[in-house]
Design a protein around this motif. Structure first.
Motif, short mmCIF file in Angstrom:
data_model
loop_
_atom_site.label_atom_id
_atom_site.label_comp_id
_atom_site.label_asym_id
_atom_site.label_seq_id
_atom_site.Cartn_x
_atom_site.Cartn_y
_atom_site.Cartn_z
N THR A 328 -5.78 -9.21 -4.87
CA THR A 328 -4.53 -8.48 -5.09
C THR A 328 -4.79 -7.05 -5.55
N VAL A 329 -3.97 -6.13 -5.05
CA VAL A 329 -4.01 -4.72 -5.43
C VAL A 329 -2.72 -4.39 -6.16
N GLU A 330 -2.84 -3.94 -7.40
CA GLU A 330 -1.66 -3.63 -8.21
C GLU A 330 -1.24 -2.17 -8.12
N ASP A 331 -2.21 -1.27 -7.85
CA ASP A 331 -1.93 0.17 -7.86
C ASP A 331 -3.04 0.88 -7.08
N PRO A 332 -2.94 2.22 -6.88
CA PRO A 332 -3.98 2.93 -6.14
C PRO A 332 -5.37 2.81 -6.75
N ASP A 333 -5.47 2.80 -8.08
CA ASP A 333 -6.78 2.62 -8.71
C ASP A 333 -7.37 1.27 -8.36
N GLY A 334 -6.52 0.25 -8.36
CA GLY A 334 -6.99 -1.08 -7.98
C GLY A 334 -7.48 -1.12 -6.55
N PHE A 335 -6.78 -0.42 -5.65
CA PHE A 335 -7.25 -0.37 -4.26
C PHE A 335 -8.57 0.38 -4.17
N GLY A 336 -8.66 1.53 -4.87
CA GLY A 336 -9.90 2.30 -4.82
C GLY A 336 -11.09 1.49 -5.26
N TYR A 337 -10.89 0.64 -6.27
CA TYR A 337 -11.98 -0.21 -6.75
C TYR A 337 -12.30 -1.30 -5.74
N ARG A 338 -11.30 -2.04 -5.29
CA ARG A 338 -11.53 -3.15 -4.37
C ARG A 338 -12.15 -2.69 -3.05
N PHE A 339 -11.68 -1.56 -2.54
CA PHE A 339 -12.21 -1.04 -1.27
C PHE A 339 -13.55 -0.35 -1.50
N GLY A 340 -13.68 0.35 -2.63
CA GLY A 340 -14.88 1.14 -2.88
C GLY A 340 -16.13 0.34 -3.15
N VAL A 341 -16.01 -0.92 -3.57
CA VAL A 341 -17.20 -1.74 -3.84
C VAL A 341 -17.69 -2.47 -2.60
N LYS A 342 -17.00 -2.31 -1.49
CA LYS A 342 -17.44 -2.97 -0.26
C LYS A 342 -18.66 -2.26 0.31
N PRO A 343 -19.63 -3.01 0.84
CA PRO A 343 -20.80 -2.37 1.44
C PRO A 343 -20.46 -1.73 2.78
N ILE A 344 -21.19 -0.67 3.08
CA ILE A 344 -20.99 0.01 4.35
C ILE A 344 -21.33 -0.94 5.51
N GLY A 345 -20.51 -0.90 6.54
CA GLY A 345 -20.69 -1.80 7.68
C GLY A 345 -19.69 -2.93 7.63
N GLY A 346 -19.30 -3.42 8.78
CA GLY A 346 -18.33 -4.50 8.82
C GLY A 346 -16.91 -4.00 8.66
N MET A 347 -16.02 -4.93 8.29
CA MET A 347 -14.59 -4.63 8.20
C MET A 347 -14.03 -5.18 6.88
N ALA A 348 -12.96 -4.56 6.43
CA ALA A 348 -12.20 -5.08 5.29
C ALA A 348 -10.80 -5.42 5.78
N SER A 349 -10.30 -6.55 5.34
CA SER A 349 -8.95 -6.97 5.72
C SER A 349 -7.96 -6.46 4.69
N ILE A 350 -7.09 -5.56 5.12
CA ILE A 350 -6.11 -4.94 4.23
C ILE A 350 -4.75 -5.58 4.46
N ALA A 351 -4.23 -6.23 3.44
CA ALA A 351 -2.89 -6.82 3.54
C ALA A 351 -1.85 -5.73 3.31
N VAL A 352 -0.89 -5.62 4.24
CA VAL A 352 0.08 -4.53 4.24
C VAL A 352 1.48 -5.09 4.45
N THR A 353 2.43 -4.48 3.75
CA THR A 353 3.84 -4.74 4.03
C THR A 353 4.41 -3.51 4.74
N ARG A 354 4.92 -3.72 5.95
CA ARG A 354 5.43 -2.61 6.76
C ARG A 354 6.82 -2.98 7.27
N ASN A 355 7.81 -2.23 6.82
CA ASN A 355 9.19 -2.48 7.24
C ASN A 355 9.61 -3.93 7.01
N GLY A 356 9.18 -4.47 5.87
CA GLY A 356 9.56 -5.82 5.52
C GLY A 356 8.69 -6.91 6.12
#
Length: 473
Positions: A328-356
């Protein structure tokens, strides 16, 4: 009445049994093990891997203006190094004190970057008072972490295993080990008070472990360990009005520590992180209401940099990021941490709410494109002398915390004791104009500051705030 009798009898029986149970619980201990609670086994395992870190640097201190007066110098002389008044350019030794943790058999030591910041000589001392010289392998101001390496590690080197900070829960018992106030190695005990604390303000990647274990000046860089004797955080900051411990301390989680250590092991002098390429903002109550959210949470995408991983993945302004790889991501800092600790290479799955609608968007874990190829260090008679500047590139914008801009001339570094440092210029400042001339490139800035001026007027962008300065030449 007869119907109530069985209930009354049952209640009385329960009361008797309960009383007996309480009495049984209150009985005297039958053995030493019944009364002995000790963290000594954990300390014996972890403490030998925690070291004291000493830093030093020689710096030139500006002499008092009176030393320019020949009469003053005639009476008091220029007796530098003899305890009396000293002339221009006298040297002083600045020192720092902190803690560190040995995390690898090769002699790698993790500590806080602010413990060794600007230090040119660093030594570590073990709990048994042995001292060793070290090399500074890597500095990472964005996480406030640094890696040292023992020059001649002993054969009996103790190493602390790196645990999983993501497995911590509020209420877990933890120990803080370090060298507070320089008194020597000290162990304090507490619990995990909170997780994923942001807005602490000591690093870019903010998702701190909060603890009430006593942490004081000198503990910085020391170990926060769990009951298995594993490192779960690097103690880095306290919340205090007096300078002492008030039971609110913060530690950098080992998810970040592991990233920095692995970068050092690979021989890199910098930490490579994945670049997202989107500007985010926190979700306020008003934004949550407009998006029909039950509560204000997540990171809202404000803009996307063209050709960035976010843009290639199809992320759009208005997307609400709620999780990274299921976390779970609570705020931009939380996203920066969760995304920033991922190793280079591969993919990250980002859960998004778009237009409901709820979506999962795969985003490539790629480093930012390099920048700074046109960097120059300015000289001459201007307030910018000693500043290293370059054209702003996406990767630099992220590294220097100027993601609100996509172009301009940015200050990358400022030499100590330079004119730029004395006027207060900082890395991340974007130079907009000098003496009425718009600055579009490092060449523009170098040309605009090449000649002495009676008056300097310049405009910079610092974190989105426009600052106008004026000073004599």
């Amino acid at each position: 009445m007869t119907r109530l009798a069985p209930i009354a009898l049952l209640a009385a029986a329960l009361a008797v049994l309960s009383s007996g149970a309480v009495e049984a619980q209150r009985q005297a201990p039958q053995s030493r093990a019944d009364v002995q609670l000790s963290f000594a086994p954990v300390v014996k395992r972890a403490a030998p891997a925690v070291v004291n870190v000493y830093g030093a640097r020689v710096e030139q201190v500006q002499a008092h203006p009176f030393f320019d007066d020949p009469i003053f110098r005639r009476f008091f002389g220029d007796r530098g190094g003899q305890g009396g008044p000293q002339g221009p350019g006298r040297a002083e030794v600045a020192r720092s004190l902190g803690s560190g943790v040995i995390v690898d058999r090769s002699g790698l030591v993790i500590t806080n970057n602010h413990v060794i910041q600007n230090m040119t000589e660093v030594r570590v001392a073990f709990a048994d008072r042995r001292e060793f010289e070290v090399d500074i392998v890597l500095r990472d101001p964005r996480t406030d972490l640094a890696v040292l390496k023992l020059k001649n590690p002993p054969a009996d080197l103790a190493v602390l295993d790196i645990g999983e900070s993501d497995a911590l829960e509020v209420g877990d018992i933890v120990l803080a080990i370090g060298n507070p106030f320089g008194v020597g190695q000290t162990v304090t005990q507490g619990i995990v008070s909170a997780l994923a604390r942001t807005q602490v303000g000591v690093a870019d990647y903010q998702s701190f472990v909060q603890t009430d274990a006593a942490i004081n000046p000198g503990n910085s860089g020391g170990a926060l360990v769990d009951m298995a004797g594993r490192l779960v955080g690097v103690n880095t900051a306290i919340f205090s009005r007096s300078g002492g411990s008030h039971g609110i301390g913060f530690a950098i989680p080992t998810a970040l520590v592991r990233l920095v250590v692995e970068s050092a092991k690979s021989g890199s002098q910098t930490v490579q992180r994945p670049w997202f390429g989107g500007r985010l903002q926190a979700v306020t109550a008003d934004v949550a209401e407009s998006l029909r959210l039950a509560r204000p949470t997540g990171a809202l995408v404000v803009s996307v940099v063209p050709n960035s991983p976010a843009a290639k993945a199809g992320m759009r302004a208005g997307d609400l990021i709620t999780a990274v790889d299921g976390q779970t991501v609570e705020d931009p800092d939380g996203f920066g941490y969760r995304f920033g600790v991922k190793p280079i290479g591969g993919m990250a799955s980002i859960a998004v709410t778009r237009n409901g609608r709820n979506l999962v968007v795969p985003v490539a874990l790629e480093p930012a494109p390099p920048g700074g190829q046109d960097a120059v260090t300015l000289a001459g008679p201007s307030p910018f002398a000693g500043a290293r500047v370059a054209t702003l590139a996406p990767g630099m914008a992220d590294e220097l915390r100027v993601s609100h801009r996509t172009d301009g001339v940015v200050i990358m570094a400022v030499e100590p004791n330079s004119a730029a440092g004395q006027v207060g210029l900082q890395p991340g400042d974007v130079v907009l104009s000098v003496n009425g001339r718009d600055i579009k490139s490092p060449a523009d800035l170098r040309e605009a500051t090449a000649q002495r001026a009676r008056l300097w007027r310049f405009q910079i962008d610092r974190g989105g705030q426009i600052i106008n300065s004026m000073m004599g030449g």
